[in-house]
Design a protein around this motif. Structure first.
Motif, PDB file in Angstrom:
ATOM      1  N   LEU A   1       0.828  -1.199   0.000  1.00 39.63           N
ATOM      2  CA  LEU A   1       0.000   0.000   0.000  1.00 39.63           C
ATOM      3  C   LEU A   1       0.864   1.251   0.000  1.00 39.63           C
ATOM      4  CD1 LEU A   1      -2.937  -0.823   2.443  1.00 39.63           C
ATOM      5  CD2 LEU A   1      -3.008  -0.596  -0.034  1.00 39.63           C
ATOM      6  N   PRO A   2       0.401   2.341  -0.654  1.00 40.84           N
ATOM      7  CA  PRO A   2       1.157   3.596  -0.623  1.00 40.84           C
ATOM      8  C   PRO A   2       1.322   4.119   0.802  1.00 40.84           C
ATOM      9  CG  PRO A   2      -0.555   3.656  -2.314  1.00 40.84           C
ATOM     10  CD  PRO A   2      -0.785   2.419  -1.507  1.00 40.84           C
ATOM     11  N   ALA A   3       2.314   4.988   0.967  1.00 39.30           N
ATOM     12  CA  ALA A   3       2.626   5.479   2.316  1.00 39.30           C
ATOM     13  C   ALA A   3       1.478   6.257   2.927  1.00 39.30           C
ATOM     14  CB  ALA A   3       3.888   6.341   2.264  1.00 39.30           C
ATOM     15  N   ASN A   4       0.677   6.937   2.080  1.00 37.73           N
ATOM     16  CA  ASN A   4      -0.408   7.753   2.619  1.00 37.73           C
ATOM     17  C   ASN A   4      -1.741   7.010   2.640  1.00 37.73           C
ATOM     18  OD1 ASN A   4      -0.503   7.767  -0.226  1.00 37.73           O
ATOM     19  ND2 ASN A   4      -1.807   9.571  -0.213  1.00 37.73           N
ATOM     20  N   ALA A   5      -1.727   5.708   2.377  1.00 41.12           N
ATOM     21  CA  ALA A   5      -2.977   4.944   2.295  1.00 41.12           C
ATOM     22  C   ALA A   5      -3.575   4.743   3.682  1.00 41.12           C
ATOM     23  CB  ALA A   5      -2.724   3.605   1.622  1.00 41.12           C
ATOM     24  N   ARG A   6      -4.891   4.694   3.697  1.00 41.96           N
ATOM     25  CA  ARG A   6      -5.634   4.337   4.910  1.00 41.96           C
ATOM     26  C   ARG A   6      -6.490   3.120   4.584  1.00 41.96           C
ATOM     27  NH1 ARG A   6      -9.041   9.313   6.615  1.00 41.96           N
ATOM     28  NH2 ARG A   6      -9.567   7.887   8.315  1.00 41.96           N
ATOM     29  N   ALA A   7      -6.533   2.184   5.501  1.00 41.74           N
ATOM     30  CA  ALA A   7      -7.280   0.955   5.238  1.00 41.74           C
ATOM     31  C   ALA A   7      -7.841   0.413   6.547  1.00 41.74           C
ATOM     32  CB  ALA A   7      -6.394  -0.088   4.566  1.00 41.74           C
ATOM     33  N   TRP A   8      -9.069  -0.100   6.440  1.00 42.15           N
ATOM     34  CA  TRP A   8      -9.682  -0.869   7.524  1.00 42.15           C
ATOM     35  C   TRP A   8      -9.708  -2.317   7.070  1.00 42.15           C
ATOM     36  CZ3 TRP A   8     -14.156   1.330  10.897  1.00 42.15           C
ATOM     37  CH2 TRP A   8     -13.751   2.533  11.463  1.00 42.15           C
ATOM     38  N   ILE A   9      -9.182  -3.192   7.904  1.00 37.90           N
ATOM     39  CA  ILE A   9      -9.060  -4.613   7.565  1.00 37.90           C
ATOM     40  C   ILE A   9      -9.931  -5.401   8.542  1.00 37.90           C
ATOM     41  CG2 ILE A   9      -7.468  -6.522   7.275  1.00 37.90           C
ATOM     42  CD1 ILE A   9      -5.278  -4.283   6.991  1.00 37.90           C
ATOM     43  N   PHE A  10     -10.994  -5.988   8.017  1.00 40.17           N
ATOM     44  CA  PHE A  10     -11.924  -6.763   8.834  1.00 40.17           C
ATOM     45  C   PHE A  10     -11.596  -8.243   8.665  1.00 40.17           C
ATOM     46  CE2 PHE A  10     -14.081  -2.809   8.039  1.00 40.17           C
ATOM     47  CZ  PHE A  10     -14.777  -2.534   9.214  1.00 40.17           C
ATOM     48  N   SER A  11     -11.449  -8.943   9.789  1.00 37.48           N
ATOM     49  CA  SER A  11     -11.159 -10.374   9.755  1.00 37.48           C
ATOM     50  C   SER A  11     -11.933 -11.051  10.875  1.00 37.48           C
ATOM     51  CB  SER A  11      -9.657 -10.615   9.910  1.00 37.48           C
ATOM     52  OG  SER A  11      -9.382 -12.007   9.945  1.00 37.48           O
ATOM     53  N   THR A  12     -12.009 -12.369  10.792  1.00 40.36           N
ATOM     54  CA  THR A  12     -12.615 -13.119  11.884  1.00 40.36           C
ATOM     55  C   THR A  12     -11.660 -13.164  13.075  1.00 40.36           C
ATOM     56  OG1 THR A  12     -11.717 -15.285  11.323  1.00 40.36           O
ATOM     57  CG2 THR A  12     -13.652 -14.567  10.101  1.00 40.36           C
ATOM     58  N   HIS A  13     -12.123 -13.685  14.179  1.00 42.24           N
ATOM     59  CA  HIS A  13     -11.255 -13.860  15.347  1.00 42.24           C
ATOM     60  C   HIS A  13     -10.788 -15.307  15.477  1.00 42.24           C
ATOM     61  CE1 HIS A  13     -14.815 -15.762  16.821  1.00 42.24           C
ATOM     62  NE2 HIS A  13     -14.412 -15.846  18.076  1.00 42.24           N
ATOM     63  N   LEU A  14     -11.011 -16.112  14.405  1.00 40.52           N
ATOM     64  CA  LEU A  14     -10.682 -17.533  14.468  1.00 40.52           C
ATOM     65  C   LEU A  14      -9.183 -17.749  14.293  1.00 40.52           C
ATOM     66  CD1 LEU A  14     -13.587 -19.072  12.379  1.00 40.52           C
ATOM     67  CD2 LEU A  14     -13.407 -18.900  14.861  1.00 40.52           C
ATOM     68  N   LEU A  15      -8.651 -18.661  15.066  1.00 37.31           N
ATOM     69  CA  LEU A  15      -7.225 -18.955  15.026  1.00 37.31           C
ATOM     70  C   LEU A  15      -6.813 -19.531  13.672  1.00 37.31           C
ATOM     71  CD1 LEU A  15      -4.702 -18.941  16.849  1.00 37.31           C
ATOM     72  CD2 LEU A  15      -5.238 -21.302  17.457  1.00 37.31           C
ATOM     73  N   ARG A  16      -7.690 -20.275  13.013  1.00 38.85           N
ATOM     74  CA  ARG A  16      -7.322 -20.907  11.744  1.00 38.85           C
ATOM     75  C   ARG A  16      -7.173 -19.897  10.612  1.00 38.85           C
ATOM     76  NH1 ARG A  16     -12.317 -22.143   8.776  1.00 38.85           N
ATOM     77  NH2 ARG A  16     -14.138 -21.772  10.086  1.00 38.85           N
TER      78      ARG A  16
ATOM     79  N   ARG B   1       1.337  -1.236  10.237  1.00 37.45           N
ATOM     80  CA  ARG B   1       1.930   0.067   9.966  1.00 37.45           C
ATOM     81  C   ARG B   1       0.893   1.176  10.118  1.00 37.45           C
ATOM     82  NH1 ARG B   1       2.013   1.000   3.510  1.00 37.45           N
ATOM     83  NH2 ARG B   1       0.666   2.734   4.079  1.00 37.45           N
ATOM     84  N   ALA B   2       1.384   2.394  10.167  1.00 40.24           N
ATOM     85  CA  ALA B   2       0.514   3.544  10.370  1.00 40.24           C
ATOM     86  C   ALA B   2      -0.502   3.644   9.236  1.00 40.24           C
ATOM     87  CB  ALA B   2       1.355   4.817  10.444  1.00 40.24           C
ATOM     88  N   GLY B   3      -1.737   4.009   9.575  1.00 40.64           N
ATOM     89  CA  GLY B   3      -2.794   4.167   8.589  1.00 40.64           C
ATOM     90  C   GLY B   3      -3.673   2.957   8.417  1.00 40.64           C
ATOM     91  N   LEU B   4      -3.271   1.798   8.965  1.00 37.63           N
ATOM     92  CA  LEU B   4      -4.059   0.577   8.842  1.00 37.63           C
ATOM     93  C   LEU B   4      -4.743   0.278  10.167  1.00 37.63           C
ATOM     94  CD1 LEU B   4      -1.695  -1.764   6.788  1.00 37.63           C
ATOM     95  CD2 LEU B   4      -3.202   0.048   6.000  1.00 37.63           C
ATOM     96  N   THR B   5      -6.015  -0.076  10.081  1.00 32.44           N
ATOM     97  CA  THR B   5      -6.804  -0.432  11.262  1.00 32.44           C
ATOM     98  C   THR B   5      -7.318  -1.842  11.086  1.00 32.44           C
ATOM     99  OG1 THR B   5      -7.488   1.880  11.526  1.00 32.44           O
ATOM    100  CG2 THR B   5      -8.756   0.214  12.699  1.00 32.44           C
ATOM    101  N   TRP B   6      -6.983  -2.716  12.029  1.00 32.34           N
ATOM    102  CA  TRP B   6      -7.389  -4.124  11.956  1.00 32.34           C
ATOM    103  C   TRP B   6      -8.549  -4.357  12.909  1.00 32.34           C
ATOM    104  CZ3 TRP B   6      -6.669  -8.743  15.050  1.00 32.34           C
ATOM    105  CH2 TRP B   6      -6.886  -9.927  14.336  1.00 32.34           C
ATOM    106  N   VAL B   7      -9.653  -4.920  12.394  1.00 38.07           N
ATOM    107  CA  VAL B   7     -10.875  -5.094  13.177  1.00 38.07           C
ATOM    108  C   VAL B   7     -11.236  -6.573  13.197  1.00 38.07           C
ATOM    109  CG1 VAL B   7     -13.279  -4.399  13.465  1.00 38.07           C
ATOM    110  CG2 VAL B   7     -11.637  -2.816  12.419  1.00 38.07           C
ATOM    111  N   PRO B   8     -11.023  -7.280  14.317  1.00 35.40           N
ATOM    112  CA  PRO B   8     -11.478  -8.677  14.402  1.00 35.40           C
ATOM    113  C   PRO B   8     -12.964  -8.733  14.740  1.00 35.40           C
ATOM    114  CG  PRO B   8     -10.298  -8.070  16.391  1.00 35.40           C
ATOM    115  CD  PRO B   8     -10.246  -6.865  15.491  1.00 35.40           C
TER     116      PRO B   8
END
Length: 515
Positions: free
Chosen positions: A164-179, A189-196
């Motif tokens: 992703l570019p340095a100025n990119a913003r992203a929300w990343i939605f994933s499950t909470h499953l271990l598999r 990295r800065a600008g990325l938000t991870w949502v389980p």
């Protein structure tokens, strides 16, 4: 900031010296003044003075500007300036989140981001884009059929960290499953938000099933929750074809009969279906007369392993002096010096598994090593072995203490072949007298199907691991701006045309005034 793509053409601006020289060279001729008599004029020293006065300064200036502008056009002028970068805003959804149990939790958030101009992608290789707009909601992409996706979210997150570019913003939605989160724990990295997205769930599935010697069904079922995975075995009466039978502490199972094999379906939980072999497990041990000692150890270990498993089996030990069987066995332990290929050629349609040990024609290598077998910690000494030919298609299951292959596996024409580069005899290694020998044979006879790890496992990430660690690297402030190039050539060509028209007008006016 003004820059030139071809600055060498700026030397052409020195051509302005040509019109200046022409103007200075073309001196105005002296004017003759007529007088009646010169006798009253006082004599004076004659002086010849050249006049360098410019006669048409504005015309000269225009012609010099024309040459300068032409040189600038040829030099390719551009105006380079920085403009604030428009952030690249994206949403990434793990494919599993499109299931009904997950999607309602995030649909409103994703739709809101999409209406604000965020691009929505799936979190899987190539990151396919989902076309969302005011008329199309993320709910329209909900999967109506049950499916299981094994995409590793942490692996995809590492790809996004790099791409992703340095100025990119992203929300990343994933499950909470271990598999769905395997491998090394990533940084964010800065600008990325991870949502389980958490959905507490349990699951049960049918891992394997066999007929017992008494005709019952031996079932091995797996069950998983957020904390652990456990397996349990149940024996139930064999149901009639098309009927179901209840299982203690598990959903019922239904039997379906086919021509070559039956199938068994779990009526609850994962509702998966597995193949159930109708006939007992057929195992053939073929040996040369000089290998009778090896056969005693191997037969005893096979009988112990199959009896422990509790499945119906038929073990046939056949010396080379007896004819080969006419039906295809499921397993062949070939301790014979006869060629194996002609026997397998009789059963081209059957998925026979074979194991061959060190042949009698191979050169024996004395060694002082041990067997390295996954899951076995105690050393098993190795005294003799044969060389293993290089085979890039074979998988190495066991190795000796020097890392050389000792047991390999490879597929060929629908059959599975194992090669053991030693023998089942105490003079070759300590395996025949080791208590793990039946266990190791059981692993070969009934290899675990690992698909449950990516299909049915509902174990969840620990609470302290539900958010990847923040990326500690620094991103320069200049990365938030981008450079824009404005081509000035067209503007200069327009100015050049305007000045040329003006120059022609002034030149014509001068000619008319002389006339």
């Amino acid at each position: 900031m003004l820059q030139f793509l071809n600055p060498a053409w700026l030397w052409a601006a020195t051509s302005v010296a040509v019109p200046i020289a022409i103007h200075l060279w073309n001196k105005k001729p002296p004017k003759t003044v007529q007088v009646g008599s010169i006798r009253w004029l006082q004599p004076s020293v004659s002086q010849k003075m050249s006049s360098f006065r410019l006669t048409a300064p504005w015309l000269l200036l225009l012609r010099c500007l024309l040459l300068v502008l032409l040189a600038l056009v040829l030099a390719g002028p551009v105006w380079r300036h920085q403009v604030p970068a428009v952030p690249d805003q994206r949403v990434y959804l793990h494919p599993e989140l499109l299931q009904p149990r997950y999607l309602p939790q995030i649909a409103a958030t994703v739709d809101s981001l999409a209406r604000k101009g965020w691009q929505v992608h799936q979190l899987q290789p190539s990151f396919p884009k989902l076309l969302l707009n005011e008329e199309t909601s993320i709910s329209s992409f909900q999967k109506t059929e049950a499916f299981s996706d094994s995409t590793n979210a942490w692996a995809m997150l590492r790809v996004l960290n790099r791409s992703l570019p340095a100025n990119a913003r992203a929300w990343i939605f994933s499950t909470h499953l271990l598999r769905h989160h395997r491998g090394e724990y990533p940084s964010l990295r800065a600008g990325l938000t991870w949502v389980p997205v958490s959905v507490p769930q349990t699951n049960q599935w049918l891992q394997e099933a066999h007929y017992t010697p008494s005709g019952q069904l031996l079932l091995r079922l797996g069950q998983s929750d957020e904390q652990k995975v456990t397996f349990l075995e149940r024996r139930v009466p064999k149901p009639a074809a098309g009927q179901s039978v209840s299982v203690p502490d598990a959903p019922a199972v239904q039997l379906t009969s086919h021509a070559n094999a039956d199938s068994l379906t779990l009526l609850g939980g994962a509702r998966n279906t597995i193949v159930l072999t109708k006939s007992p497990l057929q195992v053939l041990v073929r040996y040369a007369p000089s290998r009778q000692a090896d056969v005693r150890y191997l037969r005893a270990a096979l009988q112990a392993a199959l009896a422990f498993k509790g499945v119906a089996f038929a073990l046939q030990v056949s010396p080379e002096t007896q004819p080969l069987p006419t039906t295809a066995p499921a397993w062949v332990f070939w301790l014979s010096y006869e060629p194996l290929a002609p026997f397998l050629a009789r059963f081209p349609e059957n998925t026979v598994k074979t194991l061959q040990d060190a042949p009698g024609t191979a050169q024996v290598q004395k060694t002082n090593s041990w067997l390295q077998i996954p899951g076995i910690t105690e050393p098993i000494t190795l005294q003799q072995r044969t060389a293993a030919p290089e085979n890039l298609t074979a998988s190495m299951l066991w190795q000796d203490g020097f890392g050389r292959p000792l047991l390999t596996q490879h597929q060929e024409a629908g059959k599975t072949h194992y090669r053991f580069y030693s023998r089942f005899h105490p003079s070759w290694n300590a395996l025949p007298q080791n208590g793990h020998f039946p266990e190791l044979l059981l692993r070969l006879l009934f290899p675990e199907n690992p698909s449950w790890r990516t299909r049915f496992d509902t174990r969840a990430l620990r609470k302290d691991l539900e958010s990847p660690q923040p990326f500690t690297g620094q991103i320069s402030e200049t990365s938030l701006k981008t450079e824009e190039l404005l081509d000035l050539k067209l503007w200069l060509i327009g100015a050049l045309a305007l000045l040329l028209a003006l120059e022609r007008w002034l030149a014509g006016r001068k000619v008319r005034s002389k006339a």
